[in-house]
Design an enzyme around this catalytic site. Structure first.
Site, PDB file in Angstrom:
ATOM      1  N   TYR A 142      33.765  31.023  57.621  1.00  0.00           N
ATOM      2  CA  TYR A 142      33.033  32.167  57.085  1.00  0.00           C
ATOM      3  C   TYR A 142      33.657  32.628  55.765  1.00  0.00           C
ATOM      4  O   TYR A 142      32.950  32.868  54.774  1.00  0.00           O
ATOM      5  CB  TYR A 142      33.023  33.327  58.086  1.00  0.00           C
ATOM      6  CG  TYR A 142      32.459  34.601  57.488  1.00  0.00           C
ATOM      7  CD1 TYR A 142      31.091  34.758  57.303  1.00  0.00           C
ATOM      8  CD2 TYR A 142      33.314  35.628  57.069  1.00  0.00           C
ATOM      9  CE1 TYR A 142      30.569  35.905  56.717  1.00  0.00           C
ATOM     10  CE2 TYR A 142      32.805  36.780  56.484  1.00  0.00           C
ATOM     11  CZ  TYR A 142      31.436  36.907  56.308  1.00  0.00           C
ATOM     12  OH  TYR A 142      30.934  38.048  55.714  1.00  0.00           O
ATOM     13  N   ARG A 174      42.076  44.804  56.489  1.00  0.00           N
ATOM     14  CA  ARG A 174      42.204  46.209  56.085  1.00  0.00           C
ATOM     15  C   ARG A 174      40.989  47.041  56.503  1.00  0.00           C
ATOM     16  O   ARG A 174      41.111  48.213  56.859  1.00  0.00           O
ATOM     17  CB  ARG A 174      42.353  46.272  54.562  1.00  0.00           C
ATOM     18  CG  ARG A 174      42.475  47.681  53.981  1.00  0.00           C
ATOM     19  CD  ARG A 174      42.155  47.674  52.496  1.00  0.00           C
ATOM     20  NE  ARG A 174      40.785  47.209  52.253  1.00  0.00           N
ATOM     21  CZ  ARG A 174      40.352  46.736  51.091  1.00  0.00           C
ATOM     22  NH1 ARG A 174      41.180  46.648  50.058  1.00  0.00           N
ATOM     23  NH2 ARG A 174      39.097  46.345  50.933  1.00  0.00           N
ATOM     24  N   ARG A 176      29.710  46.151  61.904  1.00  0.00           N
ATOM     25  CA  ARG A 176      30.028  44.778  61.503  1.00  0.00           C
ATOM     26  C   ARG A 176      31.322  44.330  62.178  1.00  0.00           C
ATOM     27  O   ARG A 176      32.240  45.137  62.372  1.00  0.00           O
ATOM     28  CB  ARG A 176      30.195  44.687  59.977  1.00  0.00           C
ATOM     29  CG  ARG A 176      28.967  45.071  59.181  1.00  0.00           C
ATOM     30  CD  ARG A 176      29.178  44.817  57.697  1.00  0.00           C
ATOM     31  NE  ARG A 176      30.252  45.628  57.161  1.00  0.00           N
ATOM     32  CZ  ARG A 176      30.059  46.719  56.403  1.00  0.00           C
ATOM     33  NH1 ARG A 176      28.835  47.119  56.138  1.00  0.00           N
ATOM     34  NH2 ARG A 176      31.079  47.407  55.927  1.00  0.00           N
ATOM     35  N   PHE A 228      43.702  37.206  35.324  1.00  0.00           N
ATOM     36  CA  PHE A 228      42.472  37.350  36.098  1.00  0.00           C
ATOM     37  C   PHE A 228      42.677  36.891  37.542  1.00  0.00           C
ATOM     38  O   PHE A 228      42.174  37.517  38.486  1.00  0.00           O
ATOM     39  CB  PHE A 228      41.374  36.527  35.422  1.00  0.00           C
ATOM     40  CG  PHE A 228      40.035  36.576  36.098  1.00  0.00           C
ATOM     41  CD1 PHE A 228      39.156  37.627  35.862  1.00  0.00           C
ATOM     42  CD2 PHE A 228      39.627  35.557  36.946  1.00  0.00           C
ATOM     43  CE1 PHE A 228      37.908  37.664  36.473  1.00  0.00           C
ATOM     44  CE2 PHE A 228      38.381  35.589  37.557  1.00  0.00           C
ATOM     45  CZ  PHE A 228      37.521  36.649  37.324  1.00  0.00           C
TER      46      PHE A 228
END
Length: 352
Positions: A106, A153, A163, A223
């Site tokens: 997932y 978290r 969910r 980044f």
């Protein structure tokens, strides 16, 4: 820059379709499977979404036009990742995450593919060597580490929204239902479950360090590195922390600013990783069922990030540069905080 921006907007649009609970499954599944094809359809848009980010679907012709203006090498990457992600999202619409293998699967679909796509864009731009885009295992780990951190978290927030992303294979050893972990009487086993999942996530850190060590372009490095050091700091804050089941655990803004300023080279990132895994190590309870596994994975991270003389490289900027950077970071945080507060007030006003 343009390719990464369009990549983000395309995936944001795809994610908005997945998140929209008002779209029936018999409509949503084909939409997810076919979404990549809309990139080449100038007039396609979706105007029936109820999601907060629906603008990306309503204005999709603008996004798809900019997509088609990109070099073909960028288009091919973005279209391919969009297709694979849409298929993966559709697969998990009608099933929950059971095994740890499915958890990895997932997270691959929703985040690992992002890491792979970005890496291919970096290489296609020739800002980075071809190996960065070719080594999909390392790029996948970059995404999995971030996604697992968010899932760990956000336990309570996801529970409140209905969910569930924690793998049943793990939480079922500690409770009959995932929601039971939020009950005060179950706090001890809840924290043990939390620690096991954090230990699982830490296994991606060696891959993260190897990936970052290959990067040559400073902008690309920043980044990629900043979200990773934010993630390790977040896991350190969450480890063995009952607050995960009672509210929101976040790193402090000043801490975040320091991480953004420091994570400018691989030695600095290694030092940051070392610092936070040591913090976790000091909190490992001797009675924790995962304590041995946690110690083992921390030992492997230590071996890759032992502190030494390179630590000094974290502070080689002039005081003027640091002052400007601190000011910019502080202003950015202030802007984001104000924007977030204004958005919340606007939404609340709309609800009323």
């Amino acid at each position: 820059r343009h390719a990464v921006c369009i990549f983000y907007l395309v995936l944001r649009a795809l994610d908005t379709v997945e998140d929209d609970m008002s779209i029936p499954l018999d409509v949503k599944v084909p939409m997810l499977h076919e979404f990549h094809s809309h990139l080449y359809q100038p007039d396609w848009k979706y105007t029936e979404s109820k999601e907060k980010d629906r603008q990306v679907l309503e204005d999709f012709p603008t996004i798809s036009m900019e997509f088609r203006n990109l070099s073909k090498v960028y288009q091919d990457v973005i279209s391919d990742i969009c297709h694979k992600m849409g298929v993966g999202m559709a697969e998990f619409l009608e099933k929950k995450v059971d095994s740890q293998h499915e958890w990895d699967k997932y997270c691959h679909y929703v985040a690992g593919l992002v890491g792979i796509g970005l890496s291919r864009l970096f290489s296609a731009s020739e800002l980075e060597d071809s190996i960065v885009g070719q080594d999909t295992d390392l790029a996948n780990s970059m995404g999995l580490f971030l996604q697992k951190t968010n899932i760990i978290r956000d336990y309570l927030e996801d529970q409140l929204e209905g969910r569930e992303f924690w793998p049943r294979e793990v939480w079922s050893r500690y409770a009959k239902k995932l929601s039971d972990l939020a009950k005060p009487e179950n706090i001890d086993v809840a924290v043990q479950c939390l620690n096991e999942l954090i230990t699982n996530a830490l296994h991606h850190v060696p891959d993260v360090l190897t990936y970052l060590s290959r990067l040559k372009n400073q902008s690309v490095f920043n980044f990629c590195a900043i979200p990773q050091v934010m993630a390790i700091a977040t896991l350190a804050a969450c480890y063995n922390n009952q607050q995960v089941f009672r509210g929101v655990v976040k790193i402090r803004k000043g801490q975040a600013v320091t991480l953004m300023m420091d994570a400018t080279n691989i030695q600095a990132v290694k030092a940051i990783m070392y610092q936070y895994v040591e913090e976790i190590y000091q909190k490992i309870p001797s009675t924790d069922p995962s304590s041995n596994k946690t110690q083992q994975v921390i030992a492997s991270i230590r071996a890759m990030s032992l502190p030494g003389s390179p630590m000094a490289s974290r502070h080689h900027y002039s005081p003027i540069y640091l002052s400007c950077a601190m000011l910019l970071a502080a202003l950015s945080w202030q802007y984001l905080s104000t924007l977030s507060k204004a958005t919340e007030e606007y939404v609340q006003a709309g609800d009323n």
